[in-house]
Scaffold this motif. Sequence first.
Motif, PDB file in Angstrom:
ATOM      1  N   CYS A 230       0.967  -1.318  -0.024  1.00 12.22           N
ATOM      2  CA  CYS A 230      -0.079   0.129   0.051  1.00 12.22           C
ATOM      3  C   CYS A 230       0.923   1.128  -0.128  1.00 12.22           C
ATOM      4  O   CYS A 230       1.508   1.510   0.834  1.00 12.22           O
ATOM      5  N   ASP A 231       0.957   1.906  -1.020  1.00  7.76           N
ATOM      6  CA  ASP A 231       1.666   3.334  -1.145  1.00  7.76           C
ATOM      7  C   ASP A 231       0.921   4.484  -0.838  1.00  7.76           C
ATOM      8  O   ASP A 231      -0.244   4.780  -1.451  1.00  7.76           O
ATOM      9  N   ILE A 232       0.978   4.680   0.532  1.00  7.09           N
ATOM     10  CA  ILE A 232       0.270   5.848   1.244  1.00  7.09           C
ATOM     11  C   ILE A 232       0.897   7.121   1.323  1.00  7.09           C
ATOM     12  O   ILE A 232       0.546   7.722   2.130  1.00  7.09           O
TER      13      ILE A 232
ATOM     14  N   THR B 299       2.410  10.001   6.943  1.00  7.49           N
ATOM     15  CA  THR B 299       2.099   9.021   6.835  1.00  7.49           C
ATOM     16  C   THR B 299       2.402   7.876   7.403  1.00  7.49           C
ATOM     17  O   THR B 299       2.274   6.686   7.661  1.00  7.49           O
TER      18      THR B 299
ATOM     19  N   SER C 144       5.788  -1.020   8.123  1.00  8.61           N
ATOM     20  CA  SER C 144       5.807   0.170   7.145  1.00  8.61           C
ATOM     21  C   SER C 144       7.416   0.396   6.995  1.00  8.61           C
ATOM     22  O   SER C 144       8.441  -0.035   7.431  1.00  8.61           O
TER      23      SER C 144
ATOM     24  N   SER D  68       2.660  -7.450   9.003  1.00 10.80           N
ATOM     25  CA  SER D  68       2.493  -6.073   8.483  1.00 10.80           C
ATOM     26  C   SER D  68       3.488  -5.246   8.976  1.00 10.80           C
ATOM     27  O   SER D  68       4.103  -5.156  10.127  1.00 10.80           O
TER      28      SER D  68
ATOM     29  N   SER E 267       0.087   5.074   9.375  1.00 14.08           N
ATOM     30  CA  SER E 267       0.570   3.742   9.194  1.00 14.08           C
ATOM     31  C   SER E 267       0.781   3.069  10.787  1.00 14.08           C
ATOM     32  O   SER E 267       0.263   2.116  11.158  1.00 14.08           O
TER      33      SER E 267
ATOM     34  N   ILE F 147       5.811   4.568   3.225  1.00 11.65           N
ATOM     35  CA  ILE F 147       5.105   5.955   3.846  1.00 11.65           C
ATOM     36  C   ILE F 147       6.306   7.024   3.582  1.00 11.65           C
ATOM     37  O   ILE F 147       7.328   6.479   3.100  1.00 11.65           O
TER      38      ILE F 147
ATOM     39  N   PHE G 101       3.121  -1.083   4.202  1.00 12.15           N
ATOM     40  CA  PHE G 101       2.858   0.283   3.833  1.00 12.15           C
ATOM     41  C   PHE G 101       4.123   1.025   3.527  1.00 12.15           C
ATOM     42  O   PHE G 101       5.448   1.123   3.975  1.00 12.15           O
TER      43      PHE G 101
END
Length: 97
Positions: A13-15, A49, A68, A66, A53, A44, A42
């Motif tokens: 997920c590119d947030i 971000t 980041s 999970s 995250s 970030i 993630f």
Amino acid sequence: MMVQEGLAMPVLCDIRELRMVNKQARDFFALEGSLLIKALAFLIAPPITDVLSDFYLNTQRSDIPSKSFTLKSEALHFIKGAIPILILEWALPIFNY
């Protein structure tokens, strides 16, 4: 979920451009939105971000690996590590006669 077509897989997920997440979106992602995720990375861009995250990772109890990352290469390495797990989980039913 449409891209996954019913298959469980690792997700990046590119947030980095995200600035806000409403409660409805958080709730969806925490439940049905993460059903087919085998690993979640993630991508970030601090300072915004990483806070978002961290909030998600620290408030959602999940068995999904999970983490980041600020570097895309590290995030991809992390989720690619989930691929052998997918293969093993797929192969196990074959050996359970």
